[in-house]
Design a protein around this motif. Sequence first.
Motif, PDB file in Angstrom:
ATOM      1  N   ILE A   8      11.163  45.375 -11.273  1.00  0.00           N
ATOM      2  CA  ILE A   8      12.098  44.586 -10.469  1.00  0.00           C
ATOM      3  C   ILE A   8      12.995  43.812 -11.429  1.00  0.00           C
ATOM      4  O   ILE A   8      12.507  43.178 -12.371  1.00  0.00           O
ATOM      5  N   SER A   9      14.275  43.839 -11.203  1.00  0.00           N
ATOM      6  CA  SER A   9      15.231  43.137 -12.061  1.00  0.00           C
ATOM      7  C   SER A   9      14.885  41.651 -12.157  1.00  0.00           C
ATOM      8  O   SER A   9      14.615  41.009 -11.134  1.00  0.00           O
ATOM      9  N   PRO A  10      14.915  41.083 -13.363  1.00  0.00           N
ATOM     10  CA  PRO A  10      14.731  39.637 -13.492  1.00  0.00           C
ATOM     11  C   PRO A  10      15.733  38.845 -12.647  1.00  0.00           C
ATOM     12  O   PRO A  10      15.453  37.719 -12.239  1.00  0.00           O
ATOM     13  N   ASN A  11      16.890  39.452 -12.369  1.00  0.00           N
ATOM     14  CA  ASN A  11      17.871  38.778 -11.510  1.00  0.00           C
ATOM     15  C   ASN A  11      17.271  38.431 -10.142  1.00  0.00           C
ATOM     16  O   ASN A  11      17.600  37.401  -9.564  1.00  0.00           O
ATOM     17  N   MET A  12      16.397  39.296  -9.629  1.00  0.00           N
ATOM     18  CA  MET A  12      15.837  39.079  -8.295  1.00  0.00           C
ATOM     19  C   MET A  12      14.867  37.904  -8.288  1.00  0.00           C
ATOM     20  O   MET A  12      14.941  37.042  -7.420  1.00  0.00           O
ATOM     21  N   ALA A  13      13.952  37.864  -9.244  1.00  0.00           N
ATOM     22  CA  ALA A  13      13.009  36.738  -9.315  1.00  0.00           C
ATOM     23  C   ALA A  13      13.769  35.436  -9.552  1.00  0.00           C
ATOM     24  O   ALA A  13      13.472  34.413  -8.928  1.00  0.00           O
ATOM     25  N   ARG A  14      14.749  35.477 -10.421  1.00  0.00           N
ATOM     26  CA  ARG A  14      15.544  34.270 -10.699  1.00  0.00           C
ATOM     27  C   ARG A  14      16.350  33.847  -9.476  1.00  0.00           C
ATOM     28  O   ARG A  14      16.529  32.656  -9.222  1.00  0.00           O
ATOM     29  N   ALA A  15      16.816  34.815  -8.692  1.00  0.00           N
ATOM     30  CA  ALA A  15      17.577  34.486  -7.484  1.00  0.00           C
ATOM     31  C   ALA A  15      16.705  33.758  -6.467  1.00  0.00           C
ATOM     32  O   ALA A  15      17.148  32.785  -5.848  1.00  0.00           O
ATOM     33  N   VAL A  16      15.461  34.206  -6.276  1.00  0.00           N
ATOM     34  CA  VAL A  16      14.617  33.521  -5.289  1.00  0.00           C
ATOM     35  C   VAL A  16      14.158  32.167  -5.803  1.00  0.00           C
ATOM     36  O   VAL A  16      14.006  31.226  -5.020  1.00  0.00           O
ATOM     37  N   ILE A  17      13.960  32.035  -7.114  1.00  0.00           N
ATOM     38  CA  ILE A  17      13.655  30.705  -7.662  1.00  0.00           C
ATOM     39  C   ILE A  17      14.847  29.792  -7.432  1.00  0.00           C
ATOM     40  O   ILE A  17      14.691  28.648  -6.990  1.00  0.00           O
ATOM     41  N   ALA A  18      16.051  30.285  -7.702  1.00  0.00           N
ATOM     42  CA  ALA A  18      17.274  29.486  -7.516  1.00  0.00           C
ATOM     43  C   ALA A  18      17.477  29.101  -6.058  1.00  0.00           C
ATOM     44  O   ALA A  18      17.887  27.983  -5.748  1.00  0.00           O
TER      45      ALA A  18
END
Length: 194
Positions: free
Chosen positions: A26-36
Amino acid sequence: MPPPITATMVMDENSITKDWTSFSDISPNMARAVIAAEDSKFCTHDGFDAEAIQEAIKRNAQGGRIRGGSTISQQVAKNAFLWQGGGYFRKSLEAYFTFLIETIWSKKRIMEVYLNIAETGIGTYGVQAGAQRYFNKDAKDLTRIEAARIAAALPLPKKRAVNGASGFTARYGNTIAARINVVKRDKLDGCIYQ
């Protein structure tokens, strides 16, 4: 081991699409997006964000649209083990399961489960199924903007469009996309990416 199915999926009136994907795919962008978007203190809390809960109580007492103060861990507890909806009984069970998963699972595992069972659209569960549905690609290839659009729809996945988003959802997605850089820069994702 992936949860095979959740109560939310069973109770969904639509046919469901899901595709379990390991965290590394899973792209790190996705985990970072839900944290954001949902839980900037994910790596530092023990499953509960007392400040966010207090703020939600204060805002909800003023009336208007009900706002939640749930962490990603609480959402995993609810989505993986319980049913949708409110009430004190369900909330107490949610607290119990949140405590358990925070005690037993790593933050990386909590995020992996969240990204795989969260409803990303009508009958669509997990970011892999969402990435396929909306962008015709795998979750590992999601760009910052695409991940932010999925994250913007998560609170109301049956009502918010990922593709063709407009109004609030488009603006919120743009805000999340900008916050992804902050999550990375400030290492708010340090518990899942070393």
